[in-house]
Design a protein around this motif. Sequence first.
Motif, PDB file in Angstrom:
ATOM      1  N   GLU A 108      -6.694   1.681  10.276  1.00 45.68           N
ATOM      2  CA  GLU A 108      -5.793   0.534  10.371  1.00 45.68           C
ATOM      3  C   GLU A 108      -4.234   0.996  10.436  1.00 45.68           C
ATOM      4  O   GLU A 108      -3.564   0.411  11.072  1.00 45.68           O
ATOM      5  CB  GLU A 108      -6.140  -0.630   9.941  1.00 45.68           C
ATOM      6  CG  GLU A 108      -5.549  -1.908  10.123  1.00 45.68           C
ATOM      7  CD  GLU A 108      -5.455  -2.247  11.693  1.00 45.68           C
ATOM      8  OE1 GLU A 108      -4.659  -3.180  12.124  1.00 45.68           O
ATOM      9  OE2 GLU A 108      -6.445  -1.976  12.532  1.00 45.68           O
ATOM     10  N   ILE A 109      -4.357   1.733   9.144  1.00 44.99           N
ATOM     11  CA  ILE A 109      -2.729   2.011   8.981  1.00 44.99           C
ATOM     12  C   ILE A 109      -2.279   2.728  10.130  1.00 44.99           C
ATOM     13  O   ILE A 109      -1.042   2.866  10.478  1.00 44.99           O
ATOM     14  CB  ILE A 109      -2.702   2.418   7.505  1.00 44.99           C
ATOM     15  CG1 ILE A 109      -2.582   1.532   6.542  1.00 44.99           C
ATOM     16  CG2 ILE A 109      -1.371   3.266   7.526  1.00 44.99           C
ATOM     17  CD1 ILE A 109      -2.958   1.874   4.924  1.00 44.99           C
ATOM     18  N   GLU A 110      -3.121   3.809  10.491  1.00 42.50           N
ATOM     19  CA  GLU A 110      -2.916   4.910  11.281  1.00 42.50           C
ATOM     20  C   GLU A 110      -2.839   4.293  12.677  1.00 42.50           C
ATOM     21  O   GLU A 110      -2.540   5.090  13.591  1.00 42.50           O
ATOM     22  CB  GLU A 110      -3.674   6.217  11.364  1.00 42.50           C
ATOM     23  CG  GLU A 110      -3.408   6.689   9.839  1.00 42.50           C
ATOM     24  CD  GLU A 110      -2.131   7.524   9.586  1.00 42.50           C
ATOM     25  OE1 GLU A 110      -1.535   7.657  10.572  1.00 42.50           O
ATOM     26  OE2 GLU A 110      -1.643   7.715   8.473  1.00 42.50           O
ATOM     27  N   LYS A 111      -3.334   3.217  12.950  1.00 37.50           N
ATOM     28  CA  LYS A 111      -3.486   2.452  14.495  1.00 37.50           C
ATOM     29  C   LYS A 111      -4.318   3.397  15.220  1.00 37.50           C
ATOM     30  O   LYS A 111      -4.009   3.509  16.341  1.00 37.50           O
ATOM     31  CB  LYS A 111      -1.960   2.303  14.929  1.00 37.50           C
ATOM     32  CG  LYS A 111      -1.144   1.271  13.986  1.00 37.50           C
ATOM     33  CD  LYS A 111      -1.766   0.146  14.000  1.00 37.50           C
ATOM     34  CE  LYS A 111      -0.905  -0.829  13.090  1.00 37.50           C
ATOM     35  NZ  LYS A 111      -1.700  -2.164  12.666  1.00 37.50           N
ATOM     36  N   ILE A 112      -5.349   3.790  14.754  1.00 39.08           N
ATOM     37  CA  ILE A 112      -6.414   4.685  15.457  1.00 39.08           C
ATOM     38  C   ILE A 112      -7.311   3.503  15.996  1.00 39.08           C
ATOM     39  O   ILE A 112      -7.685   2.845  15.350  1.00 39.08           O
ATOM     40  CB  ILE A 112      -7.059   5.747  14.790  1.00 39.08           C
ATOM     41  CG1 ILE A 112      -6.042   6.838  14.424  1.00 39.08           C
ATOM     42  CG2 ILE A 112      -8.138   6.299  15.357  1.00 39.08           C
ATOM     43  CD1 ILE A 112      -6.488   7.823  13.442  1.00 39.08           C
ATOM     44  N   VAL A 113      -7.612   3.578  17.216  1.00 34.54           N
ATOM     45  CA  VAL A 113      -8.388   2.544  17.884  1.00 34.54           C
ATOM     46  C   VAL A 113      -9.823   3.186  17.874  1.00 34.54           C
ATOM     47  O   VAL A 113     -10.313   3.986  18.890  1.00 34.54           O
ATOM     48  CB  VAL A 113      -8.165   1.929  19.305  1.00 34.54           C
ATOM     49  CG1 VAL A 113      -8.953   1.063  19.871  1.00 34.54           C
ATOM     50  CG2 VAL A 113      -6.731   1.595  18.969  1.00 34.54           C
ATOM     51  N   ILE A 131       0.699  -1.153   0.047  1.00 39.91           N
ATOM     52  CA  ILE A 131       0.068   0.149   0.070  1.00 39.91           C
ATOM     53  C   ILE A 131       0.932   1.224   0.213  1.00 39.91           C
ATOM     54  O   ILE A 131       1.671   1.616   0.922  1.00 39.91           O
ATOM     55  CB  ILE A 131      -0.820  -0.061   1.003  1.00 39.91           C
ATOM     56  CG1 ILE A 131      -1.966  -1.169   1.076  1.00 39.91           C
ATOM     57  CG2 ILE A 131      -1.692   1.431   1.135  1.00 39.91           C
ATOM     58  CD1 ILE A 131      -2.609  -1.407   2.421  1.00 39.91           C
ATOM     59  N   LEU A 132       0.710   2.113  -1.110  1.00 39.78           N
ATOM     60  CA  LEU A 132       1.676   3.327  -1.135  1.00 39.78           C
ATOM     61  C   LEU A 132       1.015   4.724  -0.660  1.00 39.78           C
ATOM     62  O   LEU A 132       1.458   5.474  -0.094  1.00 39.78           O
ATOM     63  CB  LEU A 132       1.896   3.576  -2.507  1.00 39.78           C
ATOM     64  CG  LEU A 132       2.925   2.495  -3.271  1.00 39.78           C
ATOM     65  CD1 LEU A 132       3.327   2.553  -4.662  1.00 39.78           C
ATOM     66  CD2 LEU A 132       4.308   1.944  -2.222  1.00 39.78           C
ATOM     67  N   GLY A 133      -0.473   4.446  -0.859  1.00 41.09           N
ATOM     68  CA  GLY A 133      -1.097   5.819  -0.794  1.00 41.09           C
ATOM     69  C   GLY A 133      -2.542   5.740  -0.764  1.00 41.09           C
ATOM     70  O   GLY A 133      -3.180   4.779  -1.544  1.00 41.09           O
ATOM     71  N   LEU A 134      -3.201   6.586  -0.355  1.00 43.20           N
ATOM     72  CA  LEU A 134      -4.779   6.718  -0.224  1.00 43.20           C
ATOM     73  C   LEU A 134      -4.987   8.350  -0.424  1.00 43.20           C
ATOM     74  O   LEU A 134      -4.467   9.087   0.564  1.00 43.20           O
ATOM     75  CB  LEU A 134      -5.388   6.226   1.010  1.00 43.20           C
ATOM     76  CG  LEU A 134      -6.616   5.996   1.022  1.00 43.20           C
ATOM     77  CD1 LEU A 134      -7.261   4.950   0.049  1.00 43.20           C
ATOM     78  CD2 LEU A 134      -7.113   5.154   2.391  1.00 43.20           C
ATOM     79  N   SER A 135      -5.744   8.805  -1.335  1.00 40.82           N
ATOM     80  CA  SER A 135      -6.117  10.040  -1.455  1.00 40.82           C
ATOM     81  C   SER A 135      -7.579  10.213  -2.125  1.00 40.82           C
ATOM     82  O   SER A 135      -7.808   9.407  -3.008  1.00 40.82           O
ATOM     83  CB  SER A 135      -4.940  10.877  -2.231  1.00 40.82           C
ATOM     84  OG  SER A 135      -5.404  10.700  -3.532  1.00 40.82           O
ATOM     85  N   ARG A 171      -5.687  -5.935   8.734  1.00 44.40           N
ATOM     86  CA  ARG A 171      -5.812  -6.326  10.167  1.00 44.40           C
ATOM     87  C   ARG A 171      -5.181  -7.684  10.618  1.00 44.40           C
ATOM     88  O   ARG A 171      -4.918  -7.964  11.812  1.00 44.40           O
ATOM     89  CB  ARG A 171      -7.379  -6.348  10.388  1.00 44.40           C
ATOM     90  CG  ARG A 171      -7.957  -4.915  10.497  1.00 44.40           C
ATOM     91  CD  ARG A 171      -9.369  -4.832  10.290  1.00 44.40           C
ATOM     92  NE  ARG A 171      -9.952  -3.307  10.451  1.00 44.40           N
ATOM     93  CZ  ARG A 171      -9.792  -2.397   9.836  1.00 44.40           C
ATOM     94  NH1 ARG A 171      -9.083  -2.646   8.649  1.00 44.40           N
ATOM     95  NH2 ARG A 171     -10.294  -1.212  10.380  1.00 44.40           N
ATOM     96  N   PHE A 172      -5.061  -8.582   9.635  1.00 42.58           N
ATOM     97  CA  PHE A 172      -4.366  -9.848   9.879  1.00 42.58           C
ATOM     98  C   PHE A 172      -2.943  -9.605   9.482  1.00 42.58           C
ATOM     99  O   PHE A 172      -2.137 -10.621   9.731  1.00 42.58           O
ATOM    100  CB  PHE A 172      -5.051 -10.995   9.176  1.00 42.58           C
ATOM    101  CG  PHE A 172      -6.416 -11.410   9.463  1.00 42.58           C
ATOM    102  CD1 PHE A 172      -6.285 -12.327  10.413  1.00 42.58           C
ATOM    103  CD2 PHE A 172      -7.329 -10.639   9.295  1.00 42.58           C
ATOM    104  CE1 PHE A 172      -7.568 -12.906  11.063  1.00 42.58           C
ATOM    105  CE2 PHE A 172      -8.836 -11.082   9.692  1.00 42.58           C
ATOM    106  CZ  PHE A 172      -8.779 -12.241  10.783  1.00 42.58           C
TER     107      PHE A 172
END
Length: 199
Positions: free
Chosen positions: A49-54, A8-12, A116-117
Motif C-alpha cells: 500500500e505504501i508503494e502503491k503496488i496494485v 510510519i518511518l520504516g519497515l525492515s 488504505r483509508f
Amino acid sequence: MDKIKLEILGLSPSQSQSGSFALVLGEEYGNRRLPIIIGMFEAQAIAIEIEKIVPNRPMTHDLFKQFAEQFKFTVREIMISDLREGIFFAKIVCFDGVRESVIDARPSDAIAIGIRFDVPIYTNESILSEAGITASGGEEEDEQEELVRSSSRSSSSRSFGDQLKNSSAEELQRMLEEALSNEEYERAAKIRDEMSKRN
C-alpha cells in the motif's frame, strides 16, 4: 488522555525474530521511535500500500476497505492503545454516519487498514514512555536512519540486486509482470525501484 500522532518511518527485517519485520513508527513532533514487531504477511500488506503496488487480487485489508465502503462506513483513526507484557494492542475507530464504533485489532492489521483509508495513527504518552526509543546522535541514529532508508522493502540479497542491475528494461518489465502475477510483492517493489532509478 492526550493522543500523540505517529508516522510510519520504516519497515525492515527483524534482527531478533526470523521471518518477522520491524515496523518503526515515529512521533510527529518529537524524536521518539516506536518499533513494533509484525509478521511477514502484515508487513507485505503495509508495504504494497505504501508503494502503491496494485495486486492482481484484493488482499484481506483491501477486502476490508471494499466491505466498509459497500456498507457506508469509514475509518476515522487508528490508535495504538495498550502495551501488556510486551504485546501491543490497537483500536480501529469507525464511523457509519450516525455513530462511532471501536474495533479491537492487532497493530499490524490496524495500520494496514488505516493506510488504505489514509487516516492518522495515534498512541499515548504511557506507551511511548514505556516502549519508545529516543533517536539520539551517533551510532543509534545511524542505525535508525538506515532502518528508515530501507523503508517498506525487505533487504534484498546481493545476487538478486546484481541480477536487476544487469537486466535490460524489457527483462525488468517481464520480471515485474511475473512477480505481480505470482503475488510476490516485495520482489515486485525491488524491480520497480530498479526501473525507477533508470527513468
